[in-house]
Scaffold this motif. Structure first.
Motif, mmCIF file in Angstrom:
data_model
loop_
_atom_site.group_PDB
_atom_site.id
_atom_site.type_symbol
_atom_site.label_atom_id
_atom_site.label_comp_id
_atom_site.label_asym_id
_atom_site.label_seq_id
_atom_site.Cartn_x
_atom_site.Cartn_y
_atom_site.Cartn_z
ATOM 1 N N PHE A 68 0.824 -1.210 0.000
ATOM 2 C CA PHE A 68 0.000 0.000 0.000
ATOM 3 C C PHE A 68 0.856 1.257 0.000
ATOM 4 O O PHE A 68 0.478 2.264 -0.587
ATOM 5 C CB PHE A 68 -0.989 -0.020 1.169
ATOM 6 N N LYS A 69 2.020 1.211 0.643
ATOM 7 C CA LYS A 69 2.937 2.356 0.579
ATOM 8 C C LYS A 69 3.370 2.585 -0.866
ATOM 9 O O LYS A 69 3.355 3.716 -1.354
ATOM 10 C CB LYS A 69 4.158 2.142 1.478
ATOM 11 N N ALA A 70 3.729 1.513 -1.548
ATOM 12 C CA ALA A 70 4.132 1.641 -2.956
ATOM 13 C C ALA A 70 2.990 2.220 -3.788
ATOM 14 O O ALA A 70 3.204 3.099 -4.635
ATOM 15 C CB ALA A 70 4.565 0.289 -3.511
ATOM 16 N N ALA A 71 1.777 1.757 -3.518
ATOM 17 C CA ALA A 71 0.611 2.256 -4.265
ATOM 18 C C ALA A 71 0.363 3.731 -3.982
ATOM 19 O O ALA A 71 0.222 4.536 -4.912
ATOM 20 C CB ALA A 71 -0.624 1.427 -3.917
ATOM 21 N N TRP A 72 0.302 4.100 -2.712
ATOM 22 C CA TRP A 72 0.027 5.495 -2.352
ATOM 23 C C TRP A 72 1.131 6.429 -2.840
ATOM 24 O O TRP A 72 0.844 7.542 -3.320
ATOM 25 C CB TRP A 72 -0.182 5.648 -0.850
ATOM 26 N N ASP A 73 2.394 6.005 -2.734
ATOM 27 C CA ASP A 73 3.496 6.839 -3.227
ATOM 28 C C ASP A 73 3.318 7.125 -4.713
ATOM 29 O O ASP A 73 3.560 8.239 -5.172
ATOM 30 C CB ASP A 73 4.849 6.163 -2.987
ATOM 31 N N ARG A 79 1.214 9.049 -10.685
ATOM 32 C CA ARG A 79 1.506 7.893 -11.539
ATOM 33 C C ARG A 79 0.518 6.764 -11.270
ATOM 34 O O ARG A 79 0.025 6.614 -10.168
ATOM 35 C CB ARG A 79 2.926 7.391 -11.267
ATOM 36 N N GLU A 80 0.288 5.962 -12.279
ATOM 37 C CA GLU A 80 -0.548 4.773 -12.106
ATOM 38 C C GLU A 80 0.282 3.671 -11.479
ATOM 39 O O GLU A 80 1.515 3.713 -11.509
ATOM 40 C CB GLU A 80 -1.108 4.314 -13.450
ATOM 41 N N ILE A 81 -0.404 2.671 -10.933
ATOM 42 C CA ILE A 81 0.292 1.516 -10.395
ATOM 43 C C ILE A 81 -0.582 0.280 -10.564
ATOM 44 O O ILE A 81 -1.809 0.365 -10.520
ATOM 45 C CB ILE A 81 0.701 1.702 -8.915
ATOM 46 N N PHE A 82 0.067 -0.836 -10.774
ATOM 47 C CA PHE A 82 -0.580 -2.140 -10.836
ATOM 48 C C PHE A 82 -0.078 -2.948 -9.647
ATOM 49 O O PHE A 82 1.117 -2.944 -9.356
ATOM 50 C CB PHE A 82 -0.213 -2.875 -12.132
ATOM 51 N N GLY A 150 8.732 -1.454 10.895
ATOM 52 C CA GLY A 150 8.369 -2.604 10.077
ATOM 53 C C GLY A 150 8.105 -2.203 8.637
ATOM 54 O O GLY A 150 8.572 -2.857 7.700
ATOM 55 N N LEU A 151 7.358 -1.120 8.474
ATOM 56 C CA LEU A 151 7.064 -0.629 7.131
ATOM 57 C C LEU A 151 8.350 -0.197 6.429
ATOM 58 O O LEU A 151 8.586 -0.558 5.274
ATOM 59 C CB LEU A 151 6.061 0.523 7.197
ATOM 60 N N ALA A 152 9.188 0.552 7.133
ATOM 61 C CA ALA A 152 10.441 1.023 6.537
ATOM 62 C C ALA A 152 11.349 -0.146 6.159
ATOM 63 O O ALA A 152 11.931 -0.158 5.066
ATOM 64 C CB ALA A 152 11.156 1.965 7.500
ATOM 65 N N ASN A 153 11.461 -1.136 7.039
ATOM 66 C CA ASN A 153 12.339 -2.282 6.772
ATOM 67 C C ASN A 153 11.824 -3.136 5.611
ATOM 68 O O ASN A 153 12.601 -3.564 4.757
ATOM 69 C CB ASN A 153 12.490 -3.140 8.023
ATOM 70 N N ALA A 154 10.529 -3.387 5.586
ATOM 71 C CA ALA A 154 9.963 -4.197 4.504
ATOM 72 C C ALA A 154 10.023 -3.455 3.171
ATOM 73 O O ALA A 154 10.316 -4.057 2.133
ATOM 74 C CB ALA A 154 8.523 -4.590 4.838
ATOM 75 N N TYR A 155 9.776 -2.147 3.210
ATOM 76 C CA TYR A 155 9.839 -1.355 1.981
ATOM 77 C C TYR A 155 11.275 -1.353 1.436
ATOM 78 O O TYR A 155 11.483 -1.501 0.225
ATOM 79 C CB TYR A 155 9.344 0.067 2.229
ATOM 80 N N ALA A 163 15.550 -3.738 -7.196
ATOM 81 C CA ALA A 163 16.816 -3.258 -7.770
ATOM 82 C C ALA A 163 17.614 -4.413 -8.366
ATOM 83 O O ALA A 163 18.217 -4.263 -9.434
ATOM 84 C CB ALA A 163 17.633 -2.530 -6.706
ATOM 85 N N THR A 164 17.592 -5.574 -7.694
ATOM 86 C CA THR A 164 18.321 -6.722 -8.247
ATOM 87 C C THR A 164 17.683 -7.210 -9.544
ATOM 88 O O THR A 164 18.365 -7.743 -10.408
ATOM 89 C CB THR A 164 18.418 -7.896 -7.246
ATOM 90 N N LYS A 165 16.380 -7.001 -9.667
ATOM 91 C CA LYS A 165 15.677 -7.377 -10.899
ATOM 92 C C LYS A 165 15.741 -6.265 -11.948
ATOM 93 O O LYS A 165 15.273 -6.445 -13.067
ATOM 94 C CB LYS A 165 14.205 -7.684 -10.589
ATOM 95 N N LYS A 166 16.248 -5.097 -11.524
ATOM 96 C CA LYS A 166 16.300 -3.903 -12.382
ATOM 97 C C LYS A 166 14.898 -3.550 -12.879
ATOM 98 O O LYS A 166 14.682 -3.293 -14.065
ATOM 99 C CB LYS A 166 17.277 -4.096 -13.536
ATOM 100 N N GLN A 167 13.934 -3.566 -11.930
ATOM 101 C CA GLN A 167 12.541 -3.277 -12.259
ATOM 102 C C GLN A 167 11.930 -2.351 -11.202
ATOM 103 O O GLN A 167 12.329 -2.389 -10.038
ATOM 104 C CB GLN A 167 11.699 -4.559 -12.277
ATOM 105 N N THR A 168 10.950 -1.587 -11.635
ATOM 106 C CA THR A 168 10.111 -0.855 -10.698
ATOM 107 C C THR A 168 9.028 -1.823 -10.209
ATOM 108 O O THR A 168 8.890 -2.926 -10.747
ATOM 109 C CB THR A 168 9.428 0.344 -11.375
ATOM 110 N N PHE A 169 8.247 -1.388 -9.220
ATOM 111 C CA PHE A 169 7.151 -2.237 -8.748
ATOM 112 C C PHE A 169 6.184 -2.544 -9.887
ATOM 113 O O PHE A 169 5.753 -3.677 -10.058
ATOM 114 C CB PHE A 169 6.426 -1.552 -7.577
ATOM 115 N N ASN A 170 5.850 -1.519 -10.696
ATOM 116 C CA ASN A 170 4.964 -1.738 -11.842
ATOM 117 C C ASN A 170 5.551 -2.720 -12.836
ATOM 118 O O ASN A 170 4.865 -3.611 -13.323
ATOM 119 C CB ASN A 170 4.667 -0.418 -12.559
#
Length: 178
Positions: A68-73, A79-82, A150-155, A163-170
């Motif tokens: 949800f943090k990724a979505a709200w950000d 920006r849109e998000i999936f 917890g949120l900061a560590n998981a994020y 980053a290892t996948k060289k991808q954004t969340f979307n």
């Protein structure tokens, strides 16, 4: 029935049909301003019980806050998000969706709310990729000394994985297919 974080869960999973689309709109604070019939069918709430209420009324307690943090950000930034999201009905049933969330804009381009369309996800992707990832993120969230940590560590862990996948969340979400 089981209880998770004070929320009753029925143990029953609902499945969307491929031709079903859940639609909701919210104001800037995340309060529901509109839901289509399919939303109310799965949420098992009456319209009068949802309009004006925070959208997290359907949040499943096993969803990592990190997603949800990724979505709200994203949507607050215009920006849109999936994202794959596990929701909870009023009676505790669960249902997975592939959500597409976007900001809604007025004629001057200002963000005035948010719009989400959700469709049936590929259940194989949910079981093989999403559940293990989300379980991992939730474990990090729960193992931390506070919800904020917890949120900061998981994020941070999610960002490292991306980053290892060289991808954004979307890009990650869309690379999985539907």
């Amino acid at each position: 029935m089981t209880e998770s974080r004070g929320t009753v869960l029925s143990g029953t999973e609902l499945f969307m049909q491929p031709d079903e689309i859940i639609v909701t709109k919210t104001d800037l604070s995340g309060k529901i301003t509109y839901g289509n019939r399919t939303f109310f069918k799965f949420a098992r709430y009456a319209e009068k019980d949802c309009v004006g209420v925070q959208h997290n009324i359907v949040r499943h307690p096993e969803m990592p806050r990190t997603v949800f943090k990724a979505a709200w950000d994203s949507i607050k930034d215009g920006r849109e998000i999936f994202a794959y999201v596990n929701n909870r009905s009023k009676n505790g049933d669960a249902y997975w969706v592939l959500a597409h969330m976007t900001p809604s804009r007025d004629s001057g381009g200002q963000i005035v709310g948010y719009h989400s369309n959700r469709r049936a996800p590929n259940q194989q992707i949910i079981k093989q990729t999403i559940i293990p990832l989300y379980d991992h993120l939730q474990k990090i969230e729960k193992a931390s000394s506070s919800p904020k940590d917890g949120l900061a560590n998981a994020y941070a862990d999610l960002q490292k994985t991306l980053a290892t996948k060289k991808q954004t969340f979307n890009e990650f979400t869309l690379s999985l297919g539907g």
